[in-house]
Design an enzyme around this catalytic site. Structure first.
Site, mmCIF file in Angstrom:
data_model
loop_
_atom_site.group_PDB
_atom_site.id
_atom_site.type_symbol
_atom_site.label_atom_id
_atom_site.label_comp_id
_atom_site.label_asym_id
_atom_site.label_seq_id
_atom_site.Cartn_x
_atom_site.Cartn_y
_atom_site.Cartn_z
ATOM 1 C CE LYS A 1 -0.255 -0.159 4.958
ATOM 2 N NZ LYS A 1 -0.787 -0.588 6.145
ATOM 3 C CE1 TYR B 1 11.305 32.462 0.831
ATOM 4 C CE2 TYR B 1 11.571 30.147 0.823
ATOM 5 C CZ TYR B 1 11.177 31.363 0.195
ATOM 6 O OH TYR B 1 10.739 31.079 -1.074
ATOM 7 C CG MET C 1 7.733 23.804 -2.783
ATOM 8 S SD MET C 1 6.800 24.814 -3.822
ATOM 9 C CE MET C 1 5.790 25.763 -2.757
HETATM 10 C C1 LIG Z 1 -0.076 -1.622 6.888
HETATM 11 C C2 LIG Z 1 -0.760 -2.828 7.303
HETATM 12 C C3 LIG Z 1 0.224 -4.041 7.531
HETATM 13 C C4 LIG Z 1 1.642 -3.939 7.467
HETATM 14 O O1 LIG Z 1 2.343 -3.374 8.750
HETATM 15 P P1 LIG Z 1 3.767 -3.161 9.096
HETATM 16 O O2 LIG Z 1 3.581 -2.658 10.455
HETATM 17 O O3 LIG Z 1 4.324 -2.221 8.171
HETATM 18 O O4 LIG Z 1 4.323 -4.502 8.958
HETATM 19 C C5 LIG Z 1 -0.336 -5.288 7.932
HETATM 20 N N1 LIG Z 1 -1.554 -5.382 7.820
HETATM 21 C C6 LIG Z 1 -2.401 -4.362 7.597
HETATM 22 C C7 LIG Z 1 -3.878 -4.762 7.588
HETATM 23 C C8 LIG Z 1 -2.079 -3.036 7.437
HETATM 24 O O5 LIG Z 1 -2.802 -2.221 6.948
#
Ligand SMILES: *Cc1c(COP(=O)(O)O)cnc(C)c1O
Length: 374
Positions: A36, A263, A311
């Protein structure tokens, strides 16, 4: 030539980390690789493709669009959509053959109906809230919910899972309670003869600490990327960081006492100072709160970030560095010579977690993939 501010992604380190995790959990436990958020900033397609090639069972995504992206890039392995979905996303979920998470019977019925009328079946995983709160079916009503789901045409319950809220805490009370709650549901399902092949719970924290959280599959994210939740944590899994962030000096000038830099004039020059400018700023994900606080490595030495981070640029003090010149490589996160700036240490300095540091490396920083033995 790629932009001279870049994230180097070490695929041989990723492969090594996957092996280490596999060694820890044992060969019988499957792995869902969490990709993700663009694989925590590392590049979802490249990371996902390597993980699939190296035998992970599934990939984990948070939102529909991440699944669409991976499918359009050609990833065909199962993709578990952790996040909830809206009714209007159901057709896309079916079209892209994603594995949605369900925990709401009304929505599940709609999903089943869409699938059934399209002449398809959808594999789903049921998400059970054993103590995290938020989404998920509450563990005390999960068994009933799953029983209803088994009766819906169009759905196949391929998995059930839960998520640890506190696997990184020193206090194990919460995690142990969550494991117990999850085991209770599994026992009820077993007694009722409801067979669900995949049962999973363990994120990185519980892979490290709770052997009885593995069930049939583990879901590592952070550890795949070679990171630990904090710099202080015992390193009982020997993973290597996958991401380094690098740039090159674009300009050097001498400034004199009495002048101010950047800045707000927040940095006052008090001695003759060699100031190098880096083409890296907060839009690249180098957080502005590191102004006058960050450190980077040049010619094998750590030097301070001075003045406010802009930035697109920031400034470093290279007064003490011999022979420093325009074009020199500068390491923001990673190693150069004998010096290292760990992502965990930057997270600590920023009062956040390593996840946020790598996720924040932005779209305009090219990911350059290196692979020593691939
Ligand atoms: C993000 C996530 C993980 C992974 O977690 P880590 O701490 O990065 O290993 C596992 N299960 C779910 C449902 C997640 O959302």
């Amino acid at each position: 030539m790629h932009r001279p501010t870049w994230a180097e992604i070490d695929l041989s380190a990723l492969r090594h980390n996957l092996q280490e995790i596999r060694r820890r959990i044992g060969a019988n436990i499957k792995i869902l690789g969490v990709v993700k958020a663009n694989a925590y900033g590392h590049g979802d397609y490249e990371i996902g493709a390597l993980l699939v090639k190296n035998g992970v069972e599934m990939l984990g995504i948070a939102i529909l669009e991440e699944g669409v992206h991976l499918r359009e890039k050609g990833i065909t392995s199962p993709l578990l959509l952790f996040g909830g979905f809206f009714e209007e996303q159901i057709d896309a979920i079916i079209h892209y053959n994603l594995t949605p998470t369900v925990y709401d019977l009304t929505l599940a019925e709609k999903l089943a109906h869409h699938a059934h009328s399209a002449g398809k079946t959808v594999n789903v995983h049921v998400y059970i809230d054993t103590g995290m709160g938020g989404t998920g079916v509450r563990h005390d009503v999960a068994f009933e919910c799953i029983k209803h789901l088994t009766e819906m045409n169009g759905l196949v319950i391929e998995g059930i899972y839960t998520h640890c809220s506190s696997a990184d805490d020193n206090d194990s009370t919460n995690t142990e309670r969550q494991i117990r709650n999850f085991k209770d549901i599994i026992a009820k399902l077993d007694t009722a003869g409801i067979i669900i092949p995949l049962k999973h719970m363990a994120n990185t924290g519980s892979i490290l600490r709770y052997n009885d959280s593995y069930f049939t599959m583990a879901r590592p994210g952070l550890s795949l990327y070679g990171l630990h939740v904090s710099d202080k944590e015992s390193r009982n899994l020997s993973v290597k960081p996958v991401m380094s962030l690098k740039t090159r000096i674009i300009h050097i000038k001498t400034m004199e006492p009495g002048e101010t830099l950047g800045y707000g004039g927040s940095y006052k020059i008090t001695r003759t100072t060699r100031v190098a400018t880096l083409p890296l700023g907060y839009d690249d994900g180098y957080n502005r709160l590191l102004s006058n606080q960050g450190r980077v490595i040049v010619r094998g030495n750590k030097v301070p970030v001075i003045g406010r981070i802009c930035m697109d640029q920031c400034f470093i003090d290279v007064t003490t560095i011999k022979n420093v010149s325009v074009g020199d490589e500068v390491v923001i996160y990673g190693r150069q010579g004998k010096e290292t700036i760990s992502i965990e240490s930057v997270a600590e300095q920023r009062k956040t977690i390593p996840y946020e540091i790598t996720c924040n490396v932005s779209y305009r920083v090219p990911r350059i993939y290196i692979d020593e033995n691939g």
